[in-house]
Design a protein around this motif. Structure first.
Motif, PDB file in Angstrom:
ATOM      1  N   THR A 133      -1.424  -3.398   8.934  1.00 28.78           N
ATOM      2  CA  THR A 133      -2.179  -2.574   7.981  1.00 28.78           C
ATOM      3  C   THR A 133      -1.447  -1.284   7.668  1.00 28.78           C
ATOM      4  O   THR A 133      -1.390  -0.846   6.510  1.00 28.78           O
ATOM      5  N   VAL A 134      -0.871  -0.656   8.701  1.00 30.14           N
ATOM      6  CA  VAL A 134      -0.146   0.595   8.504  1.00 30.14           C
ATOM      7  C   VAL A 134       1.081   0.374   7.621  1.00 30.14           C
ATOM      8  O   VAL A 134       1.372   1.180   6.722  1.00 30.14           O
ATOM      9  N   ALA A 135       1.801  -0.717   7.866  1.00 33.35           N
ATOM     10  CA  ALA A 135       2.995  -1.007   7.063  1.00 33.35           C
ATOM     11  C   ALA A 135       2.629  -1.269   5.607  1.00 33.35           C
ATOM     12  O   ALA A 135       3.306  -0.806   4.685  1.00 33.35           O
ATOM     13  N   LEU A 136       1.553  -2.016   5.386  1.00 33.61           N
ATOM     14  CA  LEU A 136       1.098  -2.265   4.020  1.00 33.61           C
ATOM     15  C   LEU A 136       0.665  -0.967   3.340  1.00 33.61           C
ATOM     16  O   LEU A 136       0.955  -0.734   2.164  1.00 33.61           O
ATOM     17  N   PRO A 180      -3.014  -9.837   1.024  1.00 41.23           N
ATOM     18  CA  PRO A 180      -3.228  -9.423   2.427  1.00 41.23           C
ATOM     19  C   PRO A 180      -3.611  -7.959   2.602  1.00 41.23           C
ATOM     20  O   PRO A 180      -3.918  -7.540   3.718  1.00 41.23           O
ATOM     21  N   LEU A 181      -3.596  -7.183   1.510  1.00 42.65           N
ATOM     22  CA  LEU A 181      -3.923  -5.766   1.616  1.00 42.65           C
ATOM     23  C   LEU A 181      -5.398  -5.580   1.965  1.00 42.65           C
ATOM     24  O   LEU A 181      -6.279  -6.071   1.263  1.00 42.65           O
ATOM     25  N   GLY A 239      -2.757   4.067   1.280  1.00 41.95           N
ATOM     26  CA  GLY A 239      -1.873   4.236   0.135  1.00 41.95           C
ATOM     27  C   GLY A 239      -2.336   5.350  -0.780  1.00 41.95           C
ATOM     28  O   GLY A 239      -1.540   6.183  -1.232  1.00 41.95           O
ATOM     29  N   LYS A 240      -3.638   5.378  -1.071  1.00 47.92           N
ATOM     30  CA  LYS A 240      -4.189   6.403  -1.952  1.00 47.92           C
ATOM     31  C   LYS A 240      -4.090   7.791  -1.317  1.00 47.92           C
ATOM     32  O   LYS A 240      -3.685   8.763  -1.970  1.00 47.92           O
ATOM     33  N   ILE A 241      -4.495   7.901  -0.051  1.00 45.34           N
ATOM     34  CA  ILE A 241      -4.459   9.200   0.625  1.00 45.34           C
ATOM     35  C   ILE A 241      -3.017   9.676   0.788  1.00 45.34           C
ATOM     36  O   ILE A 241      -2.726  10.872   0.633  1.00 45.34           O
ATOM     37  N   GLY A 242      -2.106   8.754   1.077  1.00 48.13           N
ATOM     38  CA  GLY A 242      -0.688   9.118   1.195  1.00 48.13           C
ATOM     39  C   GLY A 242      -0.140   9.649  -0.115  1.00 48.13           C
ATOM     40  O   GLY A 242       0.617  10.623  -0.141  1.00 48.13           O
TER      41      GLY A 242
END
Length: 267
Positions: A3-6, A99-100, A108-111
């Motif tokens: 999940t972190v990598a995605l 798979p996301l 992704g959004k917060i990053g």
């Protein structure tokens, strides 16, 4: 992939998409720069403002408010409108078949908000210092306060933005729903109007929302000693800033997780 990598891979995609959107780039990234320039030019004839012995230029006064506004725009307005549009045009439905996970999507959004918000704040401070001649704080504790208020405020606004994206009924109505809320908060939270000029009942209402506390924390960082007498209770109340933003972070996280889905139930 984990999940972190995605989520990490989504940060790059979201950031590239952000900077390729001209309207988003102007109304969330460049807007604080434009407003700082307008206010500095429009009110420069007033000379220095502030309590006796702590007077500063009008540009120096508006800098912390514009940084706070940038955090709000990057987190709340950007994500609320963007996610509502993605729901409407079928992007989220397609992502739901990959798979996301929602957590990876959130990361992704917060990053993306963290990357663009950090760049925006850095450029605002640099422009204020080099172009407008604003004196920056030299005390390490003030920069430490800036760091935690900025990070906590940015994550909080991002989660509130994700939660708010569930309100618009369609992508077309997203801007009509979100922008008035964001604009109203800026006027009552000491961003465009001096905080001490607002009536006490309006200050009390603004205290219910995170922008007031972000702006207050930023004013502590960038305004000189003596300005705290114009704050509510004549104190910077940094403990209150941390508590208020922490509460909103939890509220935004819970509502985001409850309301978020790849496709609207009524679609």
């Amino acid at each position: 992939m984990s999940t972190v990598a995605l989520g990490a891979s989504r940060i790059g995609y979201e950031t590239k998409t952000y900077f390729r959107s001209i309207d988003t780039l102007f109304f969330t990234f460049l807007f604080p720069f434009v407003m700082l320039a307008i206010f500095s030019a429009a009110f420069s004839a007033q000379g220095e403002v502030g309590p006796p012995g702590a007077e500063i230029s009008i540009a120096a006064y508006y800098l912390p408010g514009m940084i706070a506004a940038g955090i709000l725009l990057s987190g709340v307005q950007n994500l609320a409108v963007d996610i509502a549009l993605e729901k409407s045009n079928g992007t989220l439905k397609r992502l739901g078949g990959t798979p996301l996970s929602p957590v990876g999507y959130f990361l992704g959004k917060i990053g993306q908000v963290f990357v663009t918000g950090t760049l925006q704040a850095a450029l605002l401070i640099l422009a204020g210092w080099l172009v407008l001649g604003i004196e920056l704080p030299t005390e390490p504790e003030k920069w430490f306060t800036f760091a935690w208020v900025f990070v906590l405020g940015l994550v909080t606004c991002a989660l509130v933005g994700i939660a708010l994206s569930a309100v618009p009924r369609s992508g077309k109505s997203a801007t009509a729903v979100v922008i008035p809320i964001v604009l109203l908060l800026q006027f009552i939270s000491g961003v465009y109007l001096q905080w001490n000029m607002l009536p006490s009942w309006l200050q009390d209402i603004a205290s219910l929302f995170p922008l007031k506390w972000i702006a207050q924390g930023m004013r502590y960082v960038f305004l000189p000693e003596g300005w705290e007498v114009l704050e509510q209770n004549e104190s910077w109340n940094l403990t209150g800033v941390a508590i208020a933003l922490g509460i909103w972070l939890v509220v935004g996280l819970v509502i985001s997780r409850i309301t978020f889905r790849w496709i609207r139930r009524d679609a």
